[in-house]
Design a protein around this motif. Structure first.
Motif, PDB file in Angstrom:
ATOM      1  N   LEU A  43      22.189 -72.327  40.629  1.00 45.15           N
ATOM      2  CA  LEU A  43      22.609 -72.142  38.914  1.00 45.15           C
ATOM      3  C   LEU A  43      21.551 -72.734  38.989  1.00 45.15           C
ATOM      4  N   ILE A  44      20.515 -73.511  38.892  1.00 43.50           N
ATOM      5  CA  ILE A  44      19.417 -74.122  38.540  1.00 43.50           C
ATOM      6  C   ILE A  44      18.609 -73.575  38.183  1.00 43.50           C
ATOM      7  N   VAL A  45      18.414 -72.356  38.857  1.00 37.22           N
ATOM      8  CA  VAL A  45      16.721 -71.540  38.587  1.00 37.22           C
ATOM      9  C   VAL A  45      17.393 -70.556  37.523  1.00 37.22           C
ATOM     10  N   THR A  46      18.718 -70.432  37.680  1.00 38.43           N
ATOM     11  CA  THR A  46      19.073 -69.105  36.370  1.00 38.43           C
ATOM     12  C   THR A  46      19.210 -69.778  35.190  1.00 38.43           C
ATOM     13  N   LEU A  47      20.064 -71.171  35.153  1.00 36.05           N
ATOM     14  CA  LEU A  47      20.101 -71.805  33.904  1.00 36.05           C
ATOM     15  C   LEU A  47      18.919 -71.782  33.384  1.00 36.05           C
ATOM     16  N   LEU A  48      17.945 -72.973  34.551  1.00 37.20           N
ATOM     17  CA  LEU A  48      16.876 -74.291  33.808  1.00 37.20           C
ATOM     18  C   LEU A  48      15.484 -72.516  33.237  1.00 37.20           C
ATOM     19  N   PHE A  49      15.476 -71.690  34.756  1.00 38.88           N
ATOM     20  CA  PHE A  49      14.392 -71.054  34.167  1.00 38.88           C
ATOM     21  C   PHE A  49      15.228 -69.455  33.964  1.00 38.88           C
ATOM     22  N   PRO A  50      15.094 -68.954  32.798  1.00 40.79           N
ATOM     23  CA  PRO A  50      16.538 -67.257  33.263  1.00 40.79           C
ATOM     24  C   PRO A  50      14.600 -66.943  33.337  1.00 40.79           C
ATOM     25  N   MET A  51      14.960 -65.724  33.670  1.00 41.15           N
ATOM     26  CA  MET A  51      13.901 -64.971  33.941  1.00 41.15           C
ATOM     27  C   MET A  51      14.178 -63.875  32.403  1.00 41.15           C
ATOM     28  N   PRO A  52      13.354 -62.981  32.003  1.00 34.60           N
ATOM     29  CA  PRO A  52      13.285 -62.401  30.570  1.00 34.60           C
ATOM     30  C   PRO A  52      14.272 -61.048  31.495  1.00 34.60           C
ATOM     31  N   ARG A  53      15.002 -59.952  30.246  1.00 28.02           N
ATOM     32  CA  ARG A  53      15.353 -59.383  30.967  1.00 28.02           C
ATOM     33  C   ARG A  53      14.617 -57.477  30.771  1.00 28.02           C
ATOM     34  N   ILE A  54      14.640 -57.312  31.559  1.00 29.49           N
ATOM     35  CA  ILE A  54      13.374 -56.387  31.377  1.00 29.49           C
ATOM     36  C   ILE A  54      14.449 -54.709  30.380  1.00 29.49           C
ATOM     37  N   PRO A  55      13.574 -54.539  29.504  1.00 26.29           N
ATOM     38  CA  PRO A  55      14.009 -53.241  28.378  1.00 26.29           C
ATOM     39  C   PRO A  55      14.520 -51.978  28.718  1.00 26.29           C
ATOM     40  N   VAL A  56      15.801 -51.543  29.106  1.00 23.07           N
ATOM     41  CA  VAL A  56      16.103 -49.989  29.994  1.00 23.07           C
ATOM     42  C   VAL A  56      16.397 -49.380  28.640  1.00 23.07           C
ATOM     43  N   ARG A  57      16.249 -48.805  27.407  1.00 25.01           N
ATOM     44  CA  ARG A  57      16.767 -48.805  26.330  1.00 25.01           C
ATOM     45  C   ARG A  57      16.540 -46.632  26.881  1.00 25.01           C
ATOM     46  N   ARG A  58      15.944 -46.887  27.996  1.00 26.15           N
ATOM     47  CA  ARG A  58      15.634 -45.508  27.936  1.00 26.15           C
ATOM     48  C   ARG A  58      15.704 -45.117  29.451  1.00 26.15           C
ATOM     49  N   ILE A  59      16.109 -45.616  30.100  1.00 22.93           N
ATOM     50  CA  ILE A  59      16.199 -45.675  31.219  1.00 22.93           C
ATOM     51  C   ILE A  59      17.872 -45.315  32.062  1.00 22.93           C
ATOM     52  N   ARG A  60      17.565 -43.817  32.324  1.00 18.21           N
ATOM     53  CA  ARG A  60      19.173 -43.279  32.431  1.00 18.21           C
ATOM     54  C   ARG A  60      18.497 -42.542  34.306  1.00 18.21           C
ATOM     55  N   ILE A  61      19.186 -43.362  34.655  1.00 17.98           N
ATOM     56  CA  ILE A  61      19.018 -43.427  36.614  1.00 17.98           C
ATOM     57  C   ILE A  61      19.858 -41.857  37.240  1.00 17.98           C
ATOM     58  N   ASN A  62      18.888 -40.636  37.666  1.00 20.39           N
ATOM     59  CA  ASN A  62      19.581 -39.628  37.865  1.00 20.39           C
ATOM     60  C   ASN A  62      19.343 -40.022  39.640  1.00 20.39           C
ATOM     61  N   TRP A  63      20.700 -40.225  40.557  1.00 16.51           N
ATOM     62  CA  TRP A  63      20.708 -40.611  41.891  1.00 16.51           C
ATOM     63  C   TRP A  63      19.971 -39.322  42.814  1.00 16.51           C
ATOM     64  N   VAL A  64      20.037 -37.905  42.263  1.00 13.85           N
ATOM     65  CA  VAL A  64      20.238 -37.274  42.884  1.00 13.85           C
ATOM     66  C   VAL A  64      18.020 -36.931  43.243  1.00 13.85           C
ATOM     67  N   ALA A  65      17.618 -37.302  41.819  1.00 14.01           N
ATOM     68  CA  ALA A  65      16.790 -36.980  41.631  1.00 14.01           C
ATOM     69  C   ALA A  65      15.652 -37.994  42.542  1.00 14.01           C
ATOM     70  N   MET A  66      16.798 -39.597  42.294  1.00 16.41           N
ATOM     71  CA  MET A  66      15.825 -40.893  43.321  1.00 16.41           C
ATOM     72  C   MET A  66      15.513 -40.638  44.717  1.00 16.41           C
ATOM     73  N   ILE A  67      17.006 -39.695  44.725  1.00 12.51           N
ATOM     74  CA  ILE A  67      16.718 -40.130  46.881  1.00 12.51           C
ATOM     75  C   ILE A  67      16.172 -38.928  47.175  1.00 12.51           C
ATOM     76  N   SER A  68      16.097 -37.473  46.236  1.00 10.24           N
ATOM     77  CA  SER A  68      14.415 -36.552  46.774  1.00 10.24           C
ATOM     78  C   SER A  68      12.730 -37.797  46.652  1.00 10.24           C
ATOM     79  N   MET A  69      13.124 -38.571  45.395  1.00 12.38           N
ATOM     80  CA  MET A  69      11.684 -38.783  44.683  1.00 12.38           C
ATOM     81  C   MET A  69      11.496 -40.172  46.095  1.00 12.38           C
ATOM     82  N   PHE A  70      11.952 -39.988  47.694  1.00 18.94           N
ATOM     83  CA  PHE A  70      12.138 -41.324  48.365  1.00 18.94           C
ATOM     84  C   PHE A  70      11.360 -40.697  49.234  1.00 18.94           C
ATOM     85  N   PHE A  71      12.381 -39.617  49.722  1.00 19.69           N
ATOM     86  CA  PHE A  71      12.364 -38.638  50.955  1.00 19.69           C
ATOM     87  C   PHE A  71      10.695 -38.284  50.585  1.00 19.69           C
TER      88      PHE A  71
END
Length: 230
Positions: free
Chosen positions: A67-95
């Motif tokens: 609570l102290i960290v998230t309220l007193l020292f909030p982290m900036p949100r990452i802009p993810v407007r164009r992020i569209r996760i493709n889970w099949v491609a994600m798994i293939s990428m890691f392999f």
């Protein structure tokens, strides 16, 4: 009578767009001001892992710290407007990345133990095919985790990043490494943004290529010159 640019149109599209834009900005500000539940849970989990014991007191203390960290020292949100996760491609990428990681580890280990001079290295500039910070960060992290190369500079204004390649002993070896890096970038974009990119040839990828001489080249040449003078 003709409508001047300063006058609103009769159908009210201008005002409607303005209202929607202001509403979107208000939602974005509210989202940024709201603490992240995922970050809150992560801090609690890390706190419990640090103490190494699951007790009621540790859970309460972890919640208070989160609570102290998230309220007193909030982290900036990452802009993810164009992020569209493709889970099949994600798994293939890691392999594929894990396989290339194993091969790169063996290759760098061989360079370290063989009885030969260090290979020529190179500085290569690659093109960035995305503006998304999350995709760029993932791409750079995966490159830097693999032995044999390191991203030294990221220039988002010119959409390129600079990389040091350890083994550039031949044109074929350098082209092979460049192709691997380009295809890794394509897999990251496919996984995070669900879109395909058209990759260039290895020869057109190089915006700058600087060979680094072996450390003992100069001394050997000086010694040979001295021997000839004698």
């Amino acid at each position: 009578m003709a409508t001047t640019p300063d006058q609103p149109s009769k159908n009210g599209n201008g005002n409607g767009n303005g209202v929607r834009e202001r509403a979107s900005e208000a939602r974005e500000k509210a989202r940024n001001a709201r603490p992240s539940a995922l970050m809150f849970l992560w801090i609690v989990v890390v706190w419990l892992l640090l103490w190494g014991e699951l007790t009621l007191g540790n859970i309460v203390a972890g919640v208070v710290v989160a609570l102290i960290v998230t309220l007193l020292f909030p982290m900036p949100r990452i802009p993810v407007r164009r992020i569209r996760i493709n889970w099949v491609a994600m798994i293939s990428m890691f392999f594929v990345w894990a396989w290339e990681f194993s091969m790169a580890s063996v290759s760098v280990a061989w360079l370290a133990v063989r009885r030969a001079d260090p290979p020529m290295s190179a500085i290569v500039k690659f093109r960035l095919y995305t503006h998304e910070e999350l995709t760029i960060a993932a791409n750079v992290a995966l490159i830097n985790l693999q032995p044999g190369g390191l991203v030294t500079d990221i220039d988002t204004s010119n959409q390129e990043y600079t990389m040091h390649i350890l083994d550039a002993s031949s044109t074929g070896r350098l082209d092979h490494t460049i192709d691997q890096i380009n295809h890794l970038h394509a897999r990251v974009v496919r996984a995070f943004e669900s879109r395909e990119i058209e990759l260039p040839d290895a020869s057109s990828t190089i915006a700058g290529h600087v060979d680094t001489p072996r450390p003992d080249t100069g001394s050997a040449a000086d010694s040979a010159t001295k021997e000839e003078k004698r």
